[in-house]
Design a protein around this motif. Structure first.
Motif, PDB file in Angstrom:
ATOM      1  N   LEU A   1       0.757  -1.152   0.083  1.00  0.00           N
ATOM      2  CA  LEU A   1       0.051   0.064   0.118  1.00  0.00           C
ATOM      3  C   LEU A   1       0.906   1.288  -0.140  1.00  0.00           C
ATOM      4  O   LEU A   1       1.837   1.187   0.493  1.00  0.00           O
ATOM      5  N   GLN A   2       0.430   2.301  -0.589  1.00  0.00           N
ATOM      6  CA  GLN A   2       0.894   3.895  -0.282  1.00  0.00           C
ATOM      7  C   GLN A   2      -0.015   4.569   0.396  1.00  0.00           C
ATOM      8  O   GLN A   2       0.138   4.524   1.570  1.00  0.00           O
ATOM      9  N   CYS A   3      -0.962   4.987  -0.399  1.00  0.00           N
ATOM     10  CA  CYS A   3      -1.655   6.174   0.478  1.00  0.00           C
ATOM     11  C   CYS A   3      -2.738   5.368   1.287  1.00  0.00           C
ATOM     12  O   CYS A   3      -3.118   5.789   2.331  1.00  0.00           O
ATOM     13  N   GLY A   4      -3.223   3.976   0.908  1.00  0.00           N
ATOM     14  CA  GLY A   4      -4.058   3.242   1.770  1.00  0.00           C
ATOM     15  C   GLY A   4      -5.402   3.312   1.541  1.00  0.00           C
ATOM     16  O   GLY A   4      -6.167   2.871   2.195  1.00  0.00           O
ATOM     17  N   TYR A   5      -5.670   4.128   0.384  1.00  0.00           N
ATOM     18  CA  TYR A   5      -7.534   4.473   0.262  1.00  0.00           C
ATOM     19  C   TYR A   5      -8.009   3.194  -0.028  1.00  0.00           C
ATOM     20  O   TYR A   5      -9.130   3.038   0.327  1.00  0.00           O
ATOM     21  N   CYS A   6      -7.524   2.361  -0.802  1.00  0.00           N
ATOM     22  CA  CYS A   6      -7.881   1.192  -1.380  1.00  0.00           C
ATOM     23  C   CYS A   6      -7.686   0.202  -0.707  1.00  0.00           C
ATOM     24  O   CYS A   6      -8.178  -0.974  -0.840  1.00  0.00           O
TER      25      CYS A   6
ATOM     26  N   CYS B   1      -6.838   0.719  -7.681  1.00  0.00           N
ATOM     27  CA  CYS B   1      -5.654   1.511  -6.636  1.00  0.00           C
ATOM     28  C   CYS B   1      -5.029   2.376  -7.680  1.00  0.00           C
ATOM     29  O   CYS B   1      -4.579   2.158  -8.945  1.00  0.00           O
ATOM     30  N   ARG B   2      -4.841   3.651  -7.206  1.00  0.00           N
ATOM     31  CA  ARG B   2      -4.146   4.625  -8.159  1.00  0.00           C
ATOM     32  C   ARG B   2      -2.737   4.969  -7.715  1.00  0.00           C
ATOM     33  O   ARG B   2      -2.212   5.783  -8.419  1.00  0.00           O
ATOM     34  N   CYS B   3      -2.393   4.245  -6.939  1.00  0.00           N
ATOM     35  CA  CYS B   3      -1.018   4.158  -6.387  1.00  0.00           C
ATOM     36  C   CYS B   3       0.032   3.067  -6.679  1.00  0.00           C
ATOM     37  O   CYS B   3       1.152   3.319  -7.103  1.00  0.00           O
ATOM     38  N   THR B   4      -0.228   1.707  -6.449  1.00  0.00           N
ATOM     39  CA  THR B   4       0.588   0.790  -6.177  1.00  0.00           C
ATOM     40  C   THR B   4       0.955  -0.135  -7.402  1.00  0.00           C
ATOM     41  O   THR B   4       1.939  -0.682  -7.372  1.00  0.00           O
TER      42      THR B   4
HETATM   43  S1  FES Z   1      -2.582   2.693  -2.063  1.00  0.00           S
HETATM   44 FE1  FES Z   1      -3.307   4.669  -2.624  1.00  0.00          FE
HETATM   45  S2  FES Z   1      -5.168   4.156  -3.842  1.00  0.00           S
HETATM   46 FE2  FES Z   1      -4.330   2.193  -3.757  1.00  0.00          FE
END
Ligand code: FES
Ligand code: FES
Length: 163
Positions: free
Chosen positions: A100-105, A137-140
């Protein structure tokens, strides 16, 4: 004037009573009324999967379900995955493999993965990929998420009594 409904919902193993607006989303009941803010709202129309919870064991979009529809049902949120201080193996694997990065998903992925591995402990990589594709997910970039879920699958199979 909006109609109010009384509900009794089992949430993470505990019976919870509430009075909800007839049009209230289950996601809002969990977050605003019960304070279970680990369930996230992204798109609010069933696409991103951030709001995924288990309803009678099955993953479901809590942004597409009314609180009233959950009356009498069994809901599990991300807060219900750990056992006290002990993380669920899927949570531990997310930590270990930097999934995870931002953790939103993340709660959507965790709930989706746990539901799959409990129903299908021998899920193939293709089946895991297919199931995880329901969460955006828009980060990982997804690779670490996949790696984590496969590692958790293998650990859960090795340690059948992990809980
Ligand atoms: S970790 Fe940021 S949207 Fe998935
Ligand atoms: S917030 Fe429910 S699917 Fe996106």
């Amino acid at each position: 004037l909006s109609e109010r409904v009384n509900v009794e919902i089992t949430v993470n193993g505990e019976p919870r009573r509430g009075e909800a607006d007839a049009r209230q989303l289950l996601a809002d009941f969990l977050r605003d009324d019960l304070g279970l803010t680990g369930t996230h709202l992204g798109c609010e129309h069933g696409v991103c999967g951030a709001c995924t919870v288990r309803v009678n064991g099955q993953p479901a979009r809590s942004c597409l379900m009314l609180t009233a529809q959950a009356d009498g049902l069994d809901i599990q949120t991300v807060e219900g995955l750990a056992s006290g201080a002990e993380l669920h193996p899927v949570q531990e694997a997310f930590n270990e493999f930097h999934a995870l990065q931002c953790g939103y998903c993340t709660s959507g992925f965790l709930i989706t993965a746990v539901a799959l591995l409990e129903a299908k402990p021998d899920a193939s990589e293709d089946e895991v990929r297919e199931e995880l594709s329901s969460v955006l997910c828009r980060c990982t970039g997804y690779q670490n998420v996949l790696t984590a879920v496969l590692a958790a699958r293998d650990r859960m199979k090795r340690e059948e009594n992990w809980r």
